[in-house]
Design a protein around this motif. Structure first.
Motif, PDB file in Angstrom:
ATOM      1  N   ILE A 176       0.848  -1.198   0.000  1.00  0.00           N
ATOM      2  CA  ILE A 176       0.000   0.000   0.000  1.00  0.00           C
ATOM      3  C   ILE A 176       0.882   1.247   0.000  1.00  0.00           C
ATOM      4  O   ILE A 176       0.614   2.221  -0.704  1.00  0.00           O
ATOM      5  CB  ILE A 176      -0.988  -0.014   1.179  1.00  0.00           C
ATOM      6  N   GLN A 177       1.984   1.200   0.765  1.00  0.00           N
ATOM      7  CA  GLN A 177       2.940   2.313   0.760  1.00  0.00           C
ATOM      8  C   GLN A 177       3.531   2.496  -0.639  1.00  0.00           C
ATOM      9  O   GLN A 177       3.752   3.614  -1.078  1.00  0.00           O
ATOM     10  CB  GLN A 177       4.068   2.062   1.767  1.00  0.00           C
ATOM     11  N   HIS A 178       3.769   1.405  -1.327  1.00  0.00           N
ATOM     12  CA  HIS A 178       4.291   1.487  -2.699  1.00  0.00           C
ATOM     13  C   HIS A 178       3.333   2.292  -3.569  1.00  0.00           C
ATOM     14  O   HIS A 178       3.755   3.190  -4.301  1.00  0.00           O
ATOM     15  CB  HIS A 178       4.455   0.085  -3.308  1.00  0.00           C
ATOM     16  N   MET A 179       2.044   1.947  -3.501  1.00  0.00           N
ATOM     17  CA  MET A 179       1.045   2.627  -4.342  1.00  0.00           C
ATOM     18  C   MET A 179       0.957   4.113  -4.007  1.00  0.00           C
ATOM     19  O   MET A 179       0.927   4.958  -4.904  1.00  0.00           O
ATOM     20  CB  MET A 179      -0.327   1.969  -4.184  1.00  0.00           C
ATOM     21  N   ILE A 180       0.907   4.423  -2.724  1.00  0.00           N
ATOM     22  CA  ILE A 180       0.792   5.823  -2.284  1.00  0.00           C
ATOM     23  C   ILE A 180       2.021   6.619  -2.720  1.00  0.00           C
ATOM     24  O   ILE A 180       1.904   7.715  -3.281  1.00  0.00           O
ATOM     25  CB  ILE A 180       0.607   5.896  -0.750  1.00  0.00           C
ATOM     26  N   ASN A 181       3.208   6.070  -2.464  1.00  0.00           N
ATOM     27  CA  ASN A 181       4.438   6.780  -2.812  1.00  0.00           C
ATOM     28  C   ASN A 181       4.580   6.962  -4.320  1.00  0.00           C
ATOM     29  O   ASN A 181       5.001   8.019  -4.773  1.00  0.00           O
ATOM     30  CB  ASN A 181       5.657   6.058  -2.232  1.00  0.00           C
ATOM     31  N   LYS A 182       4.216   5.946  -5.078  1.00  0.00           N
ATOM     32  CA  LYS A 182       4.306   6.056  -6.531  1.00  0.00           C
ATOM     33  C   LYS A 182       3.400   7.178  -7.031  1.00  0.00           C
ATOM     34  O   LYS A 182       3.837   8.050  -7.796  1.00  0.00           O
ATOM     35  CB  LYS A 182       3.912   4.735  -7.200  1.00  0.00           C
ATOM     36  N   LYS A 183       2.170   7.179  -6.580  1.00  0.00           N
ATOM     37  CA  LYS A 183       1.206   8.197  -7.005  1.00  0.00           C
ATOM     38  C   LYS A 183       1.707   9.606  -6.663  1.00  0.00           C
ATOM     39  O   LYS A 183       1.697  10.503  -7.508  1.00  0.00           O
ATOM     40  CB  LYS A 183      -0.138   7.926  -6.328  1.00  0.00           C
ATOM     41  N   ASN A 184       2.161   9.795  -5.426  1.00  0.00           N
ATOM     42  CA  ASN A 184       2.588  11.123  -4.984  1.00  0.00           C
ATOM     43  C   ASN A 184       3.885  11.573  -5.658  1.00  0.00           C
ATOM     44  O   ASN A 184       4.021  12.739  -6.028  1.00  0.00           O
ATOM     45  CB  ASN A 184       2.732  11.162  -3.470  1.00  0.00           C
ATOM     46  N   LYS A 203       6.894   7.256   7.749  1.00  0.00           N
ATOM     47  CA  LYS A 203       5.831   6.806   6.855  1.00  0.00           C
ATOM     48  C   LYS A 203       4.489   7.157   7.473  1.00  0.00           C
ATOM     49  O   LYS A 203       4.361   7.110   8.686  1.00  0.00           O
ATOM     50  CB  LYS A 203       5.880   5.287   6.649  1.00  0.00           C
ATOM     51  N   PRO A 204       3.486   7.439   6.665  1.00  0.00           N
ATOM     52  CA  PRO A 204       3.562   7.602   5.217  1.00  0.00           C
ATOM     53  C   PRO A 204       4.249   8.916   4.854  1.00  0.00           C
ATOM     54  O   PRO A 204       4.151   9.898   5.594  1.00  0.00           O
ATOM     55  CB  PRO A 204       2.092   7.604   4.786  1.00  0.00           C
ATOM     56  N   GLN A 263       4.825  12.353   3.512  1.00  0.00           N
ATOM     57  CA  GLN A 263       3.948  13.493   3.221  1.00  0.00           C
ATOM     58  C   GLN A 263       4.448  14.203   1.961  1.00  0.00           C
ATOM     59  O   GLN A 263       5.618  14.128   1.618  1.00  0.00           O
ATOM     60  CB  GLN A 263       3.936  14.464   4.410  1.00  0.00           C
TER      61      GLN A 263
END
Length: 121
Positions: free
Chosen positions: A15-23, A108-109, A111
């Motif tokens: 989930i961190q991968h998805m969030i970080n990729k998007k941001n 994490k997460p 910002q």
């Protein structure tokens, strides 16, 4: 550190991968991002590939971030590392200072303002 164009993430939390990729892509669309949830696969990849920055989770089930750093050193793989943690444990922060390759400690997460700072160093 100038011109970050390739970042490798080693974190068991997809989930961190998805969030970080998007941001990160929102801030810098041309970034090349490589994600590993398995630290052993990441070590194998780093033996024959390079990146500008490694974002490394401290707490993973297969291998801790500290063990990962020790293996990097034993393989003589030099890469700039920022540690990732979900808590600001003073002991973890102090331990990160023991590794020459570690240049930062991030909570994490990640910002948006932290990502912008990281990408614009």
């Amino acid at each position: 550190m100038e011109n970050i164009s390739k970042i490798i993430f080693v974190d068991d939390d997809k989930i961190q991968h998805m969030i970080n990729k998007k941001n990160m892509i929102r801030i810098k669309p041309e970034l090349e991002l490589i994600f590993f949830s398995d630290p052993f696969l990441a070590l194998d990849w780093l033996e024959t590939n390079s990146a500008d920055l490694l974002l490394l989770d401290i707490n993973m089930p297969e291998m801790s971030g500290w063990e990962f750093l020790e293996r990097l050193a034993s393989k003589k793989i030099n890469i700039n590392v920022n540690m990732l943690s979900s808590s600001m444990d003073p002991d973890d922060y102090a331990k990160s200072k023991e590794f020459e390759s570690v240049s930062g400690f991030l909570i994490k997460p990640l910002q948006i303002d932290v990502i912008e700072q990281l990408l614009n160093q």
